[in-house]
Write a protein that holds these residues in place. Structure first.
Motif, mmCIF file in Angstrom:
data_model
loop_
_atom_site.group_PDB
_atom_site.id
_atom_site.type_symbol
_atom_site.label_atom_id
_atom_site.label_comp_id
_atom_site.label_asym_id
_atom_site.label_seq_id
_atom_site.Cartn_x
_atom_site.Cartn_y
_atom_site.Cartn_z
ATOM 1 N N TYR A 114 35.030 -21.599 12.633
ATOM 2 C CA TYR A 114 35.630 -20.154 12.553
ATOM 3 C C TYR A 114 35.843 -19.588 11.438
ATOM 4 O O TYR A 114 36.097 -18.107 11.613
ATOM 5 N N SER A 150 30.783 -14.188 10.343
ATOM 6 C CA SER A 150 31.646 -14.311 11.576
ATOM 7 C C SER A 150 31.522 -15.866 11.828
ATOM 8 O O SER A 150 30.788 -16.591 11.132
ATOM 9 N N THR A 151 32.176 -16.242 12.940
ATOM 10 C CA THR A 151 32.133 -17.790 13.414
ATOM 11 C C THR A 151 30.797 -18.095 13.292
ATOM 12 O O THR A 151 29.834 -17.601 13.759
ATOM 13 N N ASP A 208 28.558 -15.834 15.378
ATOM 14 C CA ASP A 208 29.131 -14.764 16.249
ATOM 15 C C ASP A 208 28.453 -13.525 15.431
ATOM 16 O O ASP A 208 28.662 -12.173 16.094
ATOM 17 N N ARG A 268 24.282 -10.240 21.117
ATOM 18 C CA ARG A 268 25.539 -10.601 21.046
ATOM 19 C C ARG A 268 25.755 -11.886 20.286
ATOM 20 O O ARG A 268 24.733 -12.549 19.938
ATOM 21 N N GLY A 322 25.019 -14.722 23.795
ATOM 22 C CA GLY A 322 26.289 -14.352 24.660
ATOM 23 C C GLY A 322 25.760 -13.250 25.494
ATOM 24 O O GLY A 322 26.474 -12.496 26.388
ATOM 25 N N ASP A 323 24.361 -12.509 25.115
ATOM 26 C CA ASP A 323 23.823 -11.678 26.026
ATOM 27 C C ASP A 323 23.025 -12.252 27.236
ATOM 28 O O ASP A 323 22.417 -11.649 27.847
ATOM 29 N N ASP A 324 23.321 -13.341 27.577
ATOM 30 C CA ASP A 324 22.888 -14.107 28.812
ATOM 31 C C ASP A 324 21.153 -14.473 28.558
ATOM 32 O O ASP A 324 20.771 -15.108 29.474
ATOM 33 N N GLN A 341 25.587 -15.326 33.056
ATOM 34 C CA GLN A 341 26.685 -14.946 31.995
ATOM 35 C C GLN A 341 26.250 -15.729 30.717
ATOM 36 O O GLN A 341 25.179 -16.069 30.663
ATOM 37 N N ASP A 342 27.122 -15.595 29.879
ATOM 38 C CA ASP A 342 26.636 -16.137 28.317
ATOM 39 C C ASP A 342 26.113 -17.482 28.647
ATOM 40 O O ASP A 342 26.566 -18.397 29.347
#
Lengths: 331, 124
Positions: free
Chosen positions: A170, A195-196, A214, A247, A266-268, A298-299
């Motif tokens: 992170y 980012s992470t 991320d 994402r 994360g955008d599936d 979902q993610d």
């Protein structure tokens, strides 16, 4: 050279909970999944479909975040938010809990076996990476605790051929560890992500490392040997894949058989990248070969290539499902 | 929360709350699907309390309906919020409160993005 990902099966593995991780056994015949329902499930193929062979639901008090098979396929390690890592031994048709590794102060995020089978690495929200040694009597002993990160450590992965470990955090950095005088220490810090850094994967030869973040990018790093022959190791980012992911990219997996790179987002969506073979390997270029925009509802948390069957890919999601896909590089 | 009794912003500007949402005939009709719109998201977050004062985020103009963007078809929500002072040390806390409120209230298919005018923010 456009490829395609074909859905073979969708399984509701961990109902009403997130499915965090899927891992193929070294033989490629079993798939282990784990999730927010605190259980680990082992799946095997019966005819054309994947069926649940085994449920291990009494090993952990909280979410199981990662499962990993030992290189010999006889053991399974599970990392949990309950701050422990459980080692399971495969018996005829079942798994029994062999030992529980304690020591982390809070959630264990990842566990990984070294290819030699004698070493295990775990990492945690307590910012540390622990390295454990296994002896012939199945005794586990912690040999090093390394505190190189300043925040939650999300992932650890071993190099395919050398005794080298990498971790992602992170704190936006990747650390590379080597053993020096019986102690493991951080030898290099890879900075560049904004980012992470969620996950890492080495290429089949172990010459390059892929990291995903991320910040919506995937970076490829290569170890550079300095011209003056000094022992200073440094890794340079030789390629950044940006603009492909909508994402956070949660996982990346590099296929040992085909060299294809798969990502979980994360955008599936699930994406597969291939390297352009005509380009100088010092400055690689990857293109997106296949993309399933709504692979899950979902993610997508994890993506894993089958080690024996080329093109077979498993993915899992926050909606508790995992899916099996067949990737074809030319369609 | 911020150690000691000193407030970050002792004299915030207070804004007027907007009235309740007016229901239209279509809203009342059971057979017509109501898409999730900006106003619905705003209604979910407007009464979240500020960490320092007994006032809501709406009353301090930290959130405004204008800065909420929803796309029901794409299952995306984006909220831009403005802390009352620059370099607010509780901006991360406010951002997380909004994010968690939305994640718990909306269907699982939604992706929530939080943006702040402040640069130093880590909400992941």
């Amino acid at each position: 050279m456009k490829g395609a990902l074909e859905l073979l099966q969708r399984v509701s593995a961990h109902p009403d909970a997130r499915c965090w991780c899927v891992a193929w056994s070294p033989s490629g015949t079993w798939l282990a999944s784990c999730g927010g329902d605190r259980a680990i499930r082992i799946w095997g193929k019966e005819g054309d479909s994947w069926e649940c062979k085994c449920v291990l639901d009494d090993g952990h008090q909280r979410t199981v975040r990662t499962v990993a098979w030992s290189p010999c396929g006889k053991y399974l390690a599970s990392a949990s938010f309950d701050a422990t890592t459980c080692i399971w031994k495969k018996t005829n048709d079942d798994f029994e809990s062999l030992t529980v590794l304690e020591g982390h102060e809070n959630e264990v995020k990842c566990v990984a076996w070294a290819p030699s089978g004698n070493l295990l690495a775990t990492c945690s929200r307590d910012k540390s990476v622990w390295i454990w040694e296994v002896d012939e009597e199945d005794e586990y002993e912690c040999v090093s605790v390394v505190n190189s990160h300043t925040q939650d450590v999300k992932h650890v992965v071993w190099h395919p051929t050398q005794e080298l470990l990498a971790s992602a955090s992170y704190d936006n950095k990747v650390c590379i560890y080597k053993e020096e005088d019986d102690d493991w220490e951080c030898r290099a810090t890879l900075e560049g992500h904004e980012s992470t850094v969620w996950s890492l994967a080495f290429d089949p030869e172990g010459q390059r490392l892929a990291s995903c973040s991320d910040d919506r990018t995937v970076k490829i790093w290569k170890e550079s040997t300095p011209a003056d022959g000094s022992s200073d190791e440094s890794w340079k980012c030789v390629c950044t894949l940006s603009g492909f992911h909508g994402r956070t990219v949660y996982d990346v997996a590099w296929c040992r058989l085909t060299g294809a790179l798969a990502t979980a987002c994360g955008d599936d969506g699930v994406r597969v990248f291939k390297e352009d073979p005509t380009v100088d390997p010092e400055q690689p270029v990857f293109f997106m070969s296949a993309h399933v925009p709504k692979a899950h509802g979902q993610d997508v948390n994890c993506v894993s290539w089958n080690p024996k069957e080329a093109g077979l890919l498993a993915t899992c999601s926050d909606n508790g499902e995992f899916a099996i896909w067949k990737y074809n590089s030319d369609s | 929360m911020s150690g000691g009794t000193r407030l970050e912003n002792a004299n915030p500007l207070i804004f007027q709350r907007s009235g309740e949402r007016l229901l239209t005939a279509a809203d009342e009709d059971e057979d017509v699907a109501d898409p999730i719109d900006d106003r619905e998201i705003f209604d979910l977050i407007r009464s979240i309390n500020d960490p320092e004062h007994p006032l809501s985020l709406e009353e301090l103009n930290v959130v405004e309906q204008m800065r909420v963007n929803v796309n029901d078809q794409e299952s995306m929500v984006s909220v831009e919020f403005t802390p009352t002072i620059p370099h607010c040390s509780m901006a991360t806390l406010i951002g997380l409160s909004i994010k968690v409120k939305l994640l718990r209230s909306l269907p699982d298919r939604f992706k929530v993005s939080l943006v702040s005018s402040q640069t130093q923010l880590s909400l992941h």
